[in-house]
Design a protein around this motif. Structure first.
Motif, PDB file in Angstrom:
ATOM      1  N   THR A 113       1.017  -1.090   0.605  1.00  0.00           N
ATOM      2  CA  THR A 113      -0.260  -0.381   0.219  1.00  0.00           C
ATOM      3  C   THR A 113       0.730   0.998   0.364  1.00  0.00           C
ATOM      4  OG1 THR A 113       0.224  -0.076   2.399  1.00  0.00           O
ATOM      5  CG2 THR A 113      -1.942  -1.214   1.178  1.00  0.00           C
ATOM      6  N   ASN A 171       2.803  -3.414   5.505  1.00  0.00           N
ATOM      7  CA  ASN A 171       1.378  -2.506   4.959  1.00  0.00           C
ATOM      8  C   ASN A 171       0.337  -2.226   6.154  1.00  0.00           C
ATOM      9  OD1 ASN A 171       1.773  -2.114   2.205  1.00  0.00           O
ATOM     10  ND2 ASN A 171       0.255  -4.371   1.864  1.00  0.00           N
ATOM     11  N   SER A 175       0.160   1.602   7.074  1.00  0.00           N
ATOM     12  CA  SER A 175      -1.657   1.964   7.747  1.00  0.00           C
ATOM     13  C   SER A 175      -0.778   3.414   9.308  1.00  0.00           C
ATOM     14  CB  SER A 175      -2.247   1.084   7.827  1.00  0.00           C
ATOM     15  OG  SER A 175      -2.802   0.197   6.426  1.00  0.00           O
ATOM     16  N   TRP A 176      -0.929   2.660   9.826  1.00  0.00           N
ATOM     17  CA  TRP A 176      -0.170   2.940  10.927  1.00  0.00           C
ATOM     18  C   TRP A 176       0.552   4.373  10.619  1.00  0.00           C
ATOM     19  CZ3 TRP A 176       4.205   4.202  13.685  1.00  0.00           C
ATOM     20  CH2 TRP A 176       4.660   4.758  14.629  1.00  0.00           C
ATOM     21  N   VAL A 180      -4.050   5.731   8.530  1.00  0.00           N
ATOM     22  CA  VAL A 180      -5.288   5.643   8.145  1.00  0.00           C
ATOM     23  C   VAL A 180      -6.050   5.154   8.847  1.00  0.00           C
ATOM     24  CG1 VAL A 180      -5.903   3.681   6.526  1.00  0.00           C
ATOM     25  CG2 VAL A 180      -3.998   4.980   5.820  1.00  0.00           C
TER      26      VAL A 180
END
Length: 182
Positions: A113, A171, A175-176, A180
């Motif tokens: 991502t 990923n 995200s952290w 997100v």
């Protein structure tokens, strides 16, 4: 043997070459740790922590072959390494031992991502900095780890299967990092 540098495919020869690197590093660590021993020494000088730089580099290589785009510096280095290692491994299997080298590339690549790419970029910078400035880091062991990871990351076997949770972990960290999660 795949001679297309734009392609990300690996044969059994490439996976064999990557596995040979891993086995030889482990063998050297095992033999080096036995130490000949002094009187009263049990010879158990094998410290698993000595393998951490190699394992980190191996994981980095696995992600490099999955994450690096063909128009990036990392992508060019990764594809050149994959092509060279796959070629050497294929030649070894065919002409060295008389076998064959079929394709063993996984069917679906693992994609990072945007946050995963950010974490991977930070990891890349840390590894390069460590390689350049660390006096205690076993440089050859780290380079071999990255190379072995590149050769093993695309396989359908055990090492290739490790790419899925590894990419998922990066990923998740991405995200952290990117905020997100809410």
């Amino acid at each position: 043997m795949n001679l297309n540098l734009g392609s990300t495919a690996v044969s059994l020869g490439g996976v064999t070459a990557g596995t040979i690197i891993v086995v030889l590093v482990l063998q050297r660590w095992w033999k080096k740790g036995s130490g000949g021993g002094k009187k009263g020494d049990d010879g158990g000088g094998r410290d698993w922590k000595q393998l951490i730089p190699f394992v980190v580099a191996l994981c980095f290589g696995i992600l490099a072959v999955l994450a690096a785009g063909p128009i990036s510096v990392l992508g060019l280095i990764t594809r050149l390494s994959l092509w060279a290692g796959d070629g050497i491994g294929t030649l070894y299997l065919i002409y060295g031992v008389g076998g064959s080298s079929p394709g063993v590339t996984r069917s679906a690549p693992v994609i990072l991502t945007p946050g995963g790419y950010a974490v991977y970029a930070i990891w890349s910078a840390v590894l390069v900095g460590q390689h350049l400035w660390s006096k205690k880091l076993p440089r050859l062991q780290s380079v071999l780890g990255v190379f072995a990871g590149i050769l093993l990351g695309l396989s359908r076997g055990v090492a290739g299967t490790a790419a899925v949770p590894l990419a998922s972990l990066v990923n998740l960290a991405g995200s952290w990092y990117a905020g997100v999660f809410q």
